[in-house]
Write a protein that holds these residues in place. Structure first.
Motif, PDB file in Angstrom:
ATOM      1  N   GLY A 227       0.839  -1.194   0.000  1.00 26.91           N
ATOM      2  CA  GLY A 227       0.000   0.000   0.000  1.00 26.91           C
ATOM      3  C   GLY A 227       0.872   1.240   0.000  1.00 26.91           C
ATOM      4  N   ASP A 228       0.652   2.115   0.985  1.00 30.35           N
ATOM      5  CA  ASP A 228       1.460   3.328   1.073  1.00 30.35           C
ATOM      6  C   ASP A 228       2.541   3.191   2.133  1.00 30.35           C
ATOM      7  OD1 ASP A 228      -0.118   3.273   3.292  1.00 30.35           O
ATOM      8  OD2 ASP A 228      -0.835   5.346   3.126  1.00 30.35           O
TER       9      ASP A 228
ATOM     10  N   LEU B 189      11.929 -14.571   9.261  1.00 35.48           N
ATOM     11  CA  LEU B 189      11.862 -13.157   9.622  1.00 35.48           C
ATOM     12  C   LEU B 189      12.198 -12.979  11.102  1.00 35.48           C
ATOM     13  CD1 LEU B 189      11.153 -10.247   8.810  1.00 35.48           C
ATOM     14  CD2 LEU B 189       8.774 -10.745   9.411  1.00 35.48           C
ATOM     15  N   VAL B 190      13.219 -12.161  11.383  1.00 38.91           N
ATOM     16  CA  VAL B 190      13.635 -11.939  12.771  1.00 38.91           C
ATOM     17  C   VAL B 190      13.409 -10.499  13.216  1.00 38.91           C
ATOM     18  CG1 VAL B 190      15.344 -13.796  12.715  1.00 38.91           C
ATOM     19  CG2 VAL B 190      16.025 -11.481  12.046  1.00 38.91           C
ATOM     20  N   ARG B 191      13.286  -9.579  12.254  1.00 38.65           N
ATOM     21  CA  ARG B 191      13.112  -8.170  12.625  1.00 38.65           C
ATOM     22  C   ARG B 191      12.545  -7.420  11.434  1.00 38.65           C
ATOM     23  NH1 ARG B 191      17.765  -7.588  14.368  1.00 38.65           N
ATOM     24  NH2 ARG B 191      18.778  -7.003  12.411  1.00 38.65           N
ATOM     25  N   TYR B 192      11.713  -6.386  11.714  1.00 38.64           N
ATOM     26  CA  TYR B 192      11.188  -5.592  10.611  1.00 38.64           C
ATOM     27  C   TYR B 192      10.868  -4.186  11.102  1.00 38.64           C
ATOM     28  CZ  TYR B 192       6.586  -6.619  12.653  1.00 38.64           C
ATOM     29  OH  TYR B 192       5.517  -6.735  13.503  1.00 38.64           O
ATOM     30  N   THR B 193      10.840  -3.260  10.147  1.00 36.07           N
ATOM     31  CA  THR B 193      10.428  -1.888  10.433  1.00 36.07           C
ATOM     32  C   THR B 193       9.444  -1.461   9.352  1.00 36.07           C
ATOM     33  OG1 THR B 193      12.303  -0.985   9.185  1.00 36.07           O
ATOM     34  CG2 THR B 193      12.600  -1.261  11.554  1.00 36.07           C
ATOM     35  N   ILE B 194       8.500  -0.610   9.736  1.00 35.52           N
ATOM     36  CA  ILE B 194       7.488  -0.122   8.801  1.00 35.52           C
ATOM     37  C   ILE B 194       7.556   1.398   8.768  1.00 35.52           C
ATOM     38  CG2 ILE B 194       5.027  -0.046   8.246  1.00 35.52           C
ATOM     39  CD1 ILE B 194       4.682  -2.616   9.864  1.00 35.52           C
ATOM     40  N   THR B 195       7.677   1.945   7.569  1.00 41.97           N
ATOM     41  CA  THR B 195       7.706   3.397   7.404  1.00 41.97           C
ATOM     42  C   THR B 195       6.761   3.786   6.276  1.00 41.97           C
ATOM     43  OG1 THR B 195       9.583   3.236   5.888  1.00 41.97           O
ATOM     44  CG2 THR B 195      10.084   3.594   8.218  1.00 41.97           C
ATOM     45  N   SER B 196       6.440   5.060   6.221  1.00 40.60           N
ATOM     46  CA  SER B 196       5.609   5.551   5.126  1.00 40.60           C
ATOM     47  C   SER B 196       6.462   5.706   3.879  1.00 40.60           C
ATOM     48  CB  SER B 196       4.978   6.899   5.495  1.00 40.60           C
ATOM     49  OG  SER B 196       4.149   6.752   6.631  1.00 40.60           O
ATOM     50  N   LYS B 197       5.850   5.522   2.716  1.00 38.45           N
ATOM     51  CA  LYS B 197       6.578   5.660   1.449  1.00 38.45           C
ATOM     52  C   LYS B 197       7.036   7.099   1.244  1.00 38.45           C
ATOM     53  CE  LYS B 197       5.033   3.805  -2.264  1.00 38.45           C
ATOM     54  NZ  LYS B 197       4.131   3.385  -3.359  1.00 38.45           N
TER      55      LYS B 197
END
Length: 303
Positions: free
Chosen positions: A282-283, A295-303
């Motif tokens: 998505g965005d 999967l051991v780690r993740y980050t989510i940011t806006s585009k």
């Protein structure tokens, strides 16, 4: 003894099955990689030496490239492909413990390339007349006659040595010209990466694995790869629901949920190989770290 023999035979049979299965698996991996990469264009992030030795990338090592060796190769062979150049992937070849990723021909020095800078032009040997005069000078007892023979011998020898000096000069010139031709061919022959593994190549290698191993040295994101990039050329179409993201999910599950990654990179921390994939959902932009495809780690940011 009978039980031990049965156990031994079972072990041998199991090993044989593993070996028999390994070859088809490697062939399948090579076929998939060849189909995906060959004929496509990539952009280099580093200068590439003009040799078929290429650049070794040790995928399992904390330091993937020996930059001291890399600098020496650039000095020795010149730069065939410069950082920023876009070239064709001409061959992908899978071997036991490495993947050859050949660019713009794979580098000068492959089978059939003459890499020797030597030129053979033989010297003029002693003639039969010169040999005969040497013998007659030794055997002649008359002083005046021996002096005449020696004069003839000296003249003949000087003529031969003069011709050999001319040949030496001609050989040096020919070798210099050949060095120039080889240097030019090195600049035109492309180069390659050798993705090396400590023991053997991991089974089931995918294009993403190759791109992750080479991400520091090759820019794959500018090109529209088959089956990986949407027709718009802007990257894979966003897919899935961000709420599906969770630690412990496999790489395959992540790709099925969110589509193909738009970026892939690989690094080593505390002797652990970490693959980072970036998805667009998505965005939002998801940066996910995988260890052994988990999967051991993740980050989510806006585009």
């Amino acid at each position: 003894m009978f039980i031990s023999a049965r156990v031994h035979n079972a072990g041998v049979a199991a090993a044989a099955i593993v070996v028999a299965a390994a070859a088809p698996a490697a062939a399948q991996s090579e076929a998939a990689l060849k189909t995906f990469f060959e004929g496509q264009h990539v952009t280099l992030r580093i200068d590439m030496p003009g040799t078929s030795d290429g650049v070794d990338v040790h995928a399992d090592a904390p330091r993937a490239v020996d930059f001291s060796e890399y600098r020496d190769d650039l000095k020795k062979y010149g730069t065939a492909i410069r950082a920023g150049d876009t070239v064709t992937v001409t061959l992908v070849k899978v071997k036991k413990d490495l993947i050859e990723f050949q660019l713009a021909g794979g580098g000068f020095g492959t089978f059939g390339d003459d890499t020797s800078t030597s030129v053979y032009i033989p010297h003029v040997d002693k003639s039969e007349r010169e040999k005969g005069l040497e013998k007659r000078v030794k055997e002649e007892t008359d002083r005046d006659r021996r002096r005449e023979l020696q004069r003839d011998l000296d003249e003949l020898r000087e003529r031969r040595e003069r011709e050999n000096r001319r040949i030496d000069i001609e050989r040096e010139r020919a070798e210099e010209k050949k060095k120039e031709r080889i240097a030019q061919k090195r600049l035109e022959g492309g180069s390659r990466f050798n993705i090396r593994y400590d023991d053997r190549m991991p089974p089931g290698m995918r294009p993403d694995d190759v791109m992750a191993a080479l991400a520091e040295y090759v820019d794959f994101t500018r090109q529209a790869f088959r089956a990986e990039v949407a027709p718009s050329g802007e990257g894979p179409a966003p897919a899935g629901d961000i709420t599906m993201l969770r630690k412990g999910m496999t790489r395959g599950d992540a790709e099925r949920a969110f589509g193909r990654a738009i970026e892939a990179s690989q690094r080593t921390a505390a002797e652990v190989s970490i693959t980072t994939l970036v998805f667009v959902v998505g965005d939002q932009r998801v940066s996910a770290d995988f260890v052994e495809d988990v999967l051991v780690r993740y980050t989510i940011t806006s585009k």
